[in-house]
Design a protein around this motif. Structure first.
Motif, mmCIF file in Angstrom:
data_model
loop_
_atom_site.group_PDB
_atom_site.id
_atom_site.type_symbol
_atom_site.label_atom_id
_atom_site.label_comp_id
_atom_site.label_asym_id
_atom_site.label_seq_id
_atom_site.Cartn_x
_atom_site.Cartn_y
_atom_site.Cartn_z
ATOM 1 N N MET A 1 -9.382 -83.529 65.082
ATOM 2 C CA MET A 1 -10.019 -82.454 65.831
ATOM 3 C C MET A 1 -9.841 -82.696 67.328
ATOM 4 O O MET A 1 -9.907 -83.844 67.783
ATOM 5 C CB MET A 1 -11.526 -82.433 65.517
ATOM 6 N N GLU A 5 -10.250 -76.972 69.186
ATOM 7 C CA GLU A 5 -10.850 -76.645 67.891
ATOM 8 C C GLU A 5 -12.375 -76.600 67.996
ATOM 9 O O GLU A 5 -13.024 -75.725 67.417
ATOM 10 C CB GLU A 5 -10.424 -77.678 66.841
ATOM 11 N N SER A 8 -13.358 -73.330 69.665
ATOM 12 C CA SER A 8 -13.249 -72.159 68.779
ATOM 13 C C SER A 8 -14.374 -72.155 67.739
ATOM 14 O O SER A 8 -14.934 -71.097 67.423
ATOM 15 C CB SER A 8 -11.883 -72.122 68.103
ATOM 16 N N GLU A 9 -14.743 -73.345 67.238
ATOM 17 C CA GLU A 9 -15.828 -73.436 66.252
ATOM 18 C C GLU A 9 -17.150 -72.979 66.863
ATOM 19 O O GLU A 9 -17.910 -72.238 66.240
ATOM 20 C CB GLU A 9 -15.974 -74.886 65.764
ATOM 21 N N GLU A 13 -19.453 -69.766 65.872
ATOM 22 C CA GLU A 13 -20.787 -70.016 65.338
ATOM 23 C C GLU A 13 -21.875 -69.308 66.158
ATOM 24 O O GLU A 13 -22.819 -68.753 65.595
ATOM 25 C CB GLU A 13 -21.026 -71.532 65.339
ATOM 26 N N LYS B 30 -24.773 -79.040 67.392
ATOM 27 C CA LYS B 30 -23.647 -78.602 66.573
ATOM 28 C C LYS B 30 -22.365 -79.358 66.922
ATOM 29 O O LYS B 30 -21.602 -79.732 66.044
ATOM 30 C CB LYS B 30 -23.430 -77.085 66.750
ATOM 31 N N LEU B 34 -20.250 -81.641 64.329
ATOM 32 C CA LEU B 34 -18.840 -81.440 63.983
ATOM 33 C C LEU B 34 -18.036 -82.720 64.197
ATOM 34 O O LEU B 34 -17.170 -83.074 63.392
ATOM 35 C CB LEU B 34 -18.238 -80.313 64.836
#
Lengths: 162, 96
Positions: A1, A5, A8-9, A13, B30, B34
């Motif tokens: 990752m 990335e 964009s996540e 979200e 978050k 991740l």
């Protein structure tokens, strides 16, 4: 990752634009570094601990960040070896040492014999006995005699020790 | 420093962007969720201007103690963090 990335996540979200989420992430990591510079330790729940360490490298001081993962992450990452523990072995006695050395040398001899048998040398026939005699040195013969305590008068059945 | 202090600082920086502190707190959680997910899946996580998280293996080794006992240390996988080079200048101690 990587950072793209992540951006964009986060944008997906939370319904933010990519530019905005990039600014948020950038400010996040810059504030982490500022807090580290100020306090030298930063603890994040369920993630781990960061610690700022200064070291000397000749004349200049350099800074590095050490990371100590949380227990959950550390055990998950080390899953393959988590059940293994340190093993302590008793110190070897001298007789055991000699035996193990002898075993190792015999192992090496066997392997070399096998390798010689496999290689085809043109026009030269080498018997197994000749090879064994060449490879066995006088020191080994003495050692063997000491271990087995065989006298000179005893007949040698194998025909190797001459 | 704890998460709440960090979130306050971040929301101060983002004052003009109209993001509430609750939302920044959720985004903060978050992001690290991740990252930790990927680390647990044994993937390399690379963040520009911060650093890289990667898995490194310490191989099995044999050590000897003072009383000549052998100790066999099993192999181990650890998480390693390597900071990016361009932040070194920022992190250097300020000279008094």
């Amino acid at each position: 990752m990587n950072k793209k990335e992540l951006i964009s996540e986060i944008s997906i979200e939370f319904g933010l634009s990519k530019e905005l989420s990039e600014k948020v992430i950038d400010s996040m990591f810059s504030s982490i570094m500022q807090s580290l510079k100020k306090n030298k330790i930063l603890k994040l729940q369920k993630f781990g601990k960061f610690r700022l360490v200064y070291g000397t490298d000749g004349s200049d001081k350099y800074a590095s960040i050490k990371y100590y993962p949380s227990k959950k992450i550390a055990t998950r990452v080390n899953g393959n070896f988590d059940n293994l523990r340190k093993v302590k072995l008793k110190p070897e006695s001298e007789a055991e040492k000699l035996e193990s050395q002898d075993r190792e040398t015999l192992k090496v001899l066997k392997e070399t014999l096998v390798s010689i048998e496999k290689d085809d040398v043109q026009g030269i026939e080498i018997t197994k006995e000749e090879v064994e005699r060449v490879l066995i040195s006088e020191d080994l013969i003495k050692l063997h005699d000491e271990i087995t305590k065989k006298g000179k008068d005893e007949p040698d059945k194998t025909g190797l020790w001459r | 420093m704890i998460k709440a202090d960090l979130v306050k600082r971040i929301s101060k920086d983002l004052k003009g962007l109209k993001i509430k502190s609750k939302k920044t707190s959720k985004i903060f959680s978050k992001v690290f969720e991740l990252i930790s997910k990927d680390i647990r899946k044994r993937r390399v996580v690379q963040i520009d201007d911060f650093g890289e998280f990667r898995i490194r293996r310490h191989e099995m080794r044999i050590t000897y103690r003072k009383d000549k006992t052998k100790v066999i240390i099993p192999p181990r996988d650890i998480v390693e963090f390597i900071r990016s080079e361009n932040i070194e200048v920022f992190l250097k101690p300020t000279e008094k």
